[in-house]
Enzyme design. Structure first.
Site, PDB file in Angstrom:
ATOM      1  N   CYS A  55      -7.942  -1.404   8.253  1.00  0.00           N
ATOM      2  CA  CYS A  55      -6.542  -1.492   7.816  1.00  0.00           C
ATOM      3  C   CYS A  55      -5.983  -0.113   7.538  1.00  0.00           C
ATOM      4  CB  CYS A  55      -6.425  -2.396   6.588  1.00  0.00           C
ATOM      5  SG  CYS A  55      -6.678  -4.133   7.011  1.00  0.00           S
TER       6      CYS A  55
ATOM      7  N   HIS B 141      -1.362  -5.507   2.330  1.00  0.00           N
ATOM      8  CA  HIS B 141      -2.553  -6.363   2.330  1.00  0.00           C
ATOM      9  C   HIS B 141      -2.208  -7.734   1.754  1.00  0.00           C
ATOM     10  CE1 HIS B 141      -5.909  -3.263   2.881  1.00  0.00           C
ATOM     11  NE2 HIS B 141      -6.238  -4.283   3.645  1.00  0.00           N
TER      12      HIS B 141
ATOM     13  N   GLU C 273       0.822  -1.211   0.000  1.00  0.00           N
ATOM     14  CA  GLU C 273       0.000   0.000   0.000  1.00  0.00           C
ATOM     15  C   GLU C 273       0.859   1.266   0.000  1.00  0.00           C
ATOM     16  OE1 GLU C 273      -2.945  -0.337  -0.642  1.00  0.00           O
ATOM     17  OE2 GLU C 273      -3.536  -2.333   0.079  1.00  0.00           O
TER      18      GLU C 273
HETATM   19  N1  PCA Z   1      -8.548  -6.484   6.830  1.00  0.00           N
HETATM   20  C1  PCA Z   1      -9.475  -5.375   6.980  1.00  0.00           C
HETATM   21  C2  PCA Z   1      -9.466  -5.048   8.436  1.00  0.00           C
HETATM   22  C3  PCA Z   1      -8.754  -6.164   9.111  1.00  0.00           C
HETATM   23  C4  PCA Z   1      -8.139  -6.937   8.039  1.00  0.00           C
HETATM   24  O1  PCA Z   1      -7.359  -7.890   8.184  1.00  0.00           O
HETATM   25  C5  PCA Z   1      -9.163  -4.216   6.064  1.00  0.00           C
HETATM   26  O2  PCA Z   1      -8.683  -4.436   4.949  1.00  0.00           O
HETATM   27  O3  PCA Z   1      -9.446  -3.066   6.411  1.00  0.00           O
END
Ligand code: PCA
Length: 188
Positions: free
Chosen positions: A132, A154, A69
């Protein structure tokens, strides 16, 4: 010895598991709550310690690749409630804070290292506006000016989660995170 903080998240949205929390725990890291009110309380004291780098992980059910990200935004807009049932629509993560922070991880190096191992990886502009992104923003806000590389990655779903996106087996996810930790350790 390098000190790299790795965090993941607990399960959310009715999913049976969250591989990111499991990986973080395996690597001596911390599992964060999927809870707008508590995530900052969990991160605050942690980030006061001395780290060489901070690598935050989260599950993205719709992403088929490890997603590096780029930007954390000061904005929350949930399509689903957090694990406490809250839906803080269209509000700031830190009231009055800067609009956004860039990742300060060496994203090109991380990308090339994972690609060299045949792991599916891509750059991603935004971590969304759910927990996140909130964790990413809170961590960058706390570390601003402290010269500690910090960013968010992610991970795809694992096969057992049966999500829409092409899955990535747990062992490969863990390998990807171990490789990133290695890179961050040598960069420090
Ligand atoms: N993914 C979510 C919140 C917790 C996670 O593991 C997100 O992408 O915001």
């Amino acid at each position: 010895v390098s000190r790299i903080l790795v965090t993941g998240f607990e399960p959310f949205g009715g999913l049976a598991r969250n591989p990111t929390g499991e990986i973080a725990r395996t690597l001596g890291g911390v599992v964060l709550p999927v809870d707008y009110a508590r995530v900052g309380q969990a991160l605050g004291p942690l980030l006061e310690r001395d780290w060489d780098a901070v690598l935050l992980l989260g599950l993205a059910v719709g992403r088929p690749r490890v997603s590096l990200e780029r930007v954390a935004i000061n904005f929350r807009d949930s399509v689903r409630p957090d694990n406490a049932g809250r839906l803080p629509d269209r509000s700031e993560v830190v009231p009055g804070g800067p609009a956004a922070y860039f990742s300060t991880l060496p994203l090109e190096r991380l990308h090339d290292a994972l690609a060299a191992e045949g792991l599916p990886v891509e750059h991603s502009l935004s971590a969304g506006a759910y927990l996140c992104n909130a964790a990413f923003y809170l961590a960058r806000h706390a570390l601003e000016g402290r010269n500690v590389p910090c960013g968010f990655v992610h991970m795809p779903p694992t096969p057992d989660l049966a999500c829409a996106a092409e899955p990535l087996p747990y062992e490969k996810q863990r390998r990807a995170v171990e490789r990133m930790v290695e890179i961050l350790g040598t960069a420090a």
